[in-house]
Design a protein around this motif. Structure first.
Motif, PDB file in Angstrom:
ATOM      1  N   LEU A 189      19.184 -70.696  15.025  1.00 49.38           N
ATOM      2  CA  LEU A 189      19.644 -70.181  16.147  1.00 49.38           C
ATOM      3  C   LEU A 189      20.952 -69.943  16.347  1.00 49.38           C
ATOM      4  N   GLU A 190      21.795 -71.232  15.926  1.00 49.53           N
ATOM      5  CA  GLU A 190      23.145 -71.384  16.074  1.00 49.53           C
ATOM      6  C   GLU A 190      23.963 -70.422  14.730  1.00 49.53           C
ATOM      7  N   VAL A 191      23.273 -70.131  13.670  1.00 51.25           N
ATOM      8  CA  VAL A 191      23.781 -69.524  12.642  1.00 51.25           C
ATOM      9  C   VAL A 191      23.103 -67.974  12.623  1.00 51.25           C
ATOM     10  N   ALA A 192      22.332 -67.725  13.483  1.00 51.28           N
ATOM     11  CA  ALA A 192      21.736 -66.355  13.390  1.00 51.28           C
ATOM     12  C   ALA A 192      22.577 -65.320  13.954  1.00 51.28           C
ATOM     13  N   ASP A 193      22.703 -64.197  13.394  1.00 51.51           N
ATOM     14  CA  ASP A 193      23.450 -62.925  14.048  1.00 51.51           C
ATOM     15  C   ASP A 193      22.538 -62.018  14.430  1.00 51.51           C
ATOM     16  N   ALA A 194      21.134 -62.039  14.512  1.00 50.69           N
ATOM     17  CA  ALA A 194      20.193 -61.288  15.046  1.00 50.69           C
ATOM     18  C   ALA A 194      18.803 -62.022  14.725  1.00 50.69           C
ATOM     19  N   ILE A 195      18.054 -61.799  15.718  1.00 49.20           N
ATOM     20  CA  ILE A 195      16.353 -62.241  15.418  1.00 49.20           C
ATOM     21  C   ILE A 195      15.760 -60.904  15.551  1.00 49.20           C
ATOM     22  N   VAL A 196      14.989 -60.647  14.320  1.00 44.23           N
ATOM     23  CA  VAL A 196      14.000 -59.633  14.412  1.00 44.23           C
ATOM     24  C   VAL A 196      12.552 -60.177  14.281  1.00 44.23           C
ATOM     25  N   VAL A 197      11.827 -59.701  15.462  1.00 41.31           N
ATOM     26  CA  VAL A 197      10.597 -60.125  15.557  1.00 41.31           C
ATOM     27  C   VAL A 197       9.567 -58.997  14.743  1.00 41.31           C
ATOM     28  N   ASN A 198       9.248 -59.386  13.514  1.00 40.56           N
ATOM     29  CA  ASN A 198       8.465 -58.448  12.686  1.00 40.56           C
ATOM     30  C   ASN A 198       7.004 -58.228  13.001  1.00 40.56           C
ATOM     31  N   LYS A 199       6.234 -57.328  12.512  1.00 38.28           N
ATOM     32  CA  LYS A 199       4.914 -56.953  12.550  1.00 38.28           C
ATOM     33  C   LYS A 199       4.572 -56.574  13.969  1.00 38.28           C
ATOM     34  N   ALA A 200       5.415 -55.752  14.678  1.00 34.20           N
ATOM     35  CA  ALA A 200       5.165 -55.474  15.873  1.00 34.20           C
ATOM     36  C   ALA A 200       4.471 -53.966  16.023  1.00 34.20           C
ATOM     37  N   ASP A 201       3.073 -54.049  15.635  1.00 33.80           N
ATOM     38  CA  ASP A 201       2.410 -53.062  15.328  1.00 33.80           C
ATOM     39  C   ASP A 201       0.771 -53.276  15.679  1.00 33.80           C
ATOM     40  N   GLY A 202       0.169 -52.026  16.016  1.00 28.17           N
ATOM     41  CA  GLY A 202      -1.103 -52.262  16.404  1.00 28.17           C
ATOM     42  C   GLY A 202      -1.516 -53.124  17.901  1.00 28.17           C
ATOM     43  N   ASP A 203      -2.185 -54.051  17.752  1.00 33.64           N
ATOM     44  CA  ASP A 203      -2.543 -54.904  18.765  1.00 33.64           C
ATOM     45  C   ASP A 203      -1.547 -55.911  18.836  1.00 33.64           C
ATOM     46  N   ASN A 204      -0.623 -55.993  18.212  1.00 32.16           N
ATOM     47  CA  ASN A 204       0.426 -57.055  18.243  1.00 32.16           C
ATOM     48  C   ASN A 204       1.783 -56.718  18.994  1.00 32.16           C
ATOM     49  N   VAL A 205       1.761 -55.472  19.520  1.00 31.11           N
ATOM     50  CA  VAL A 205       2.884 -54.847  19.935  1.00 31.11           C
ATOM     51  C   VAL A 205       3.391 -55.879  21.302  1.00 31.11           C
ATOM     52  N   THR A 206       2.284 -55.991  22.194  1.00 34.41           N
ATOM     53  CA  THR A 206       2.648 -56.785  23.449  1.00 34.41           C
ATOM     54  C   THR A 206       2.978 -58.046  23.143  1.00 34.41           C
ATOM     55  N   ARG A 207       2.299 -58.691  22.081  1.00 33.80           N
ATOM     56  CA  ARG A 207       2.795 -60.036  21.799  1.00 33.80           C
ATOM     57  C   ARG A 207       4.147 -60.193  21.266  1.00 33.80           C
ATOM     58  N   ALA A 208       4.415 -58.956  20.540  1.00 32.29           N
ATOM     59  CA  ALA A 208       5.723 -58.913  19.693  1.00 32.29           C
ATOM     60  C   ALA A 208       6.936 -58.895  21.054  1.00 32.29           C
ATOM     61  N   LYS A 209       6.660 -58.107  22.080  1.00 33.94           N
ATOM     62  CA  LYS A 209       7.475 -57.939  22.967  1.00 33.94           C
ATOM     63  C   LYS A 209       7.894 -59.313  23.968  1.00 33.94           C
ATOM     64  N   LEU A 210       6.582 -60.173  24.108  1.00 33.87           N
ATOM     65  CA  LEU A 210       6.781 -61.210  24.710  1.00 33.87           C
ATOM     66  C   LEU A 210       7.699 -62.357  23.973  1.00 33.87           C
TER      67      LEU A 210
END
Length: 329
Positions: A189-210
């Motif tokens: 987290l200390e060195v990240a310039d961005a975090i990207v939550v991948n696989k935000a598709d299908g039934d996983n969209v809601t979990r990805a947003k959470l």
């Protein structure tokens, strides 16, 4: 031909794919004759480097790094950018062998004329990062690639090691059934310039947003590595090619801000100095083990330490004394 530095230099500048691959093999070689040539090649090509966007990408196993990089790389080439992917493969700790399967995992990108994929074995170096990754980045820049992507194996200290050699460090995550924060370390987290939550598709969209909200909360508890940049959290689907443009716009915005404040130049200067001192330490270690006087006494001293007959501190002093006398005479 292969002993002439100009062959490698001109071939890289002409973006000859075969010569570029051979030059990377040259700098990865441990033979002293090859290393001598490689140093000359790097020195001559250095003025032609520094214009590319250096992007590091890491993520937990299963985060879809290869799929993301392939989709992201193809999107960039579609926009007219030339992309080089340096994929660091985990080497076997027993045999030193490496699967080197990145080209089979990125089939479409591998045949893209605007892209170049180079899998390199880590060789057991710190964090699974290939020792010569920095030099390989420079070669690709000299060959005219606009974006250099370094993919890490996502284990150990590889994240912080790669973060120390790129402009922008992206952490790929996925959402799951449990606590999303369990799979991410504070150091990342200390060195990240961005975090990207991948696989935000299908039934996983809601979990990805959470998951996105949880990571945003976690980032608020960490001091950003830059006073001029607050790492955003995004969602995407590499499989469905959703959110890739947003990720690229974020990277461009980061570069714009870092360049305007002078932070990017300072960061690269610091990285170059860190690289130099790393090579100095590595050179001293090699010199130590190859010293003839050390070779004579090392087995006896190490055996004495292992058996408990000699304290490690005393043993270290004796080894340093051997080097001291060697230097004096």
């Amino acid at each position: 031909m292969y002993k002439d530095p100009s062959y490698f230099i001109q071939g890289v500048l002409d973006n000859n794919r075969l010569t570029l691959a051979r030059t990377i093999t040259l700098i990865e070689s441990t033979l002293q004759t090859h290393q001598d040539i490689a140093r000359n090649v790097i020195s001559e090509l250095l003025p032609h480097t520094g214009k590319a966007v250096r992007l590091g990408i890491t993520g937990v196993p299963g985060a879809g790094k290869s799929t993301f990089i392939e989709s992201f790389g193809n999107m960039l080439t579609g926009l007219g950018y030339r992309v080089a992917v340096l994929a660091i493969d985990p080497s076997s700790t027993r045999s030193g062998g490496s699967i080197l399967g990145d080209k089979t995992r990125m089939e479409k990108l591998a045949i893209n004329d605007m892209a170049f994929i180079r899998p390199s074995p880590s060789g057991g170096s710190l964090g699974g990062v290939a020792r010569k990754t920095r030099e390989t980045m420079l070669l690709c820049e000299a060959a005219g690639f606009d974006v250099i992507i370094v993919e890490t194996v996502g284990v150990g200290q590889s994240e912080t090691t790669v973060a120390s050699m790129v402009d922008f460090f992206m952490v790929l995550q996925i959402s799951g059934a449990g606590d999303e924060l369990q799979g991410i370390k504070k150091g990342v987290l200390e060195v990240a310039d961005a975090i990207v939550v991948n696989k935000a598709d299908g039934d996983n969209v809601t979990r990805a947003k959470l998951a996105k909200k949880q990571y945003e909360t976690a980032l608020h508890l960490v001091t950003p590595s830059s006073p001029n940049w607050s790492p955003p959290v995004m969602t995407c689907s590499a499989l469905e090619e959703i959110g890739l443009e947003e990720a690229w716009e974020t990277i461009k915005q980061h570069k714009k801000i870092m360049s305007a404040t002078g932070e990017l130049d300072e960061k690269r200067k610091d990285q170059a100095m860190s690289w130099m001192w790393f090579l100095v330490k590595e050179g001293l270690e090699n010199w130590f083990y190859n010293n003839e006087e050390i070779k004579k006494v090392l087995p006896t001293i190490t055996a004495a330490v292992e058996s408990g007959k000699k304290a490690p501190t005393r043993a270290a002093d004796e080894l340093v004394s051997v080097l001291g006398s060697d230097l004096l005479f």
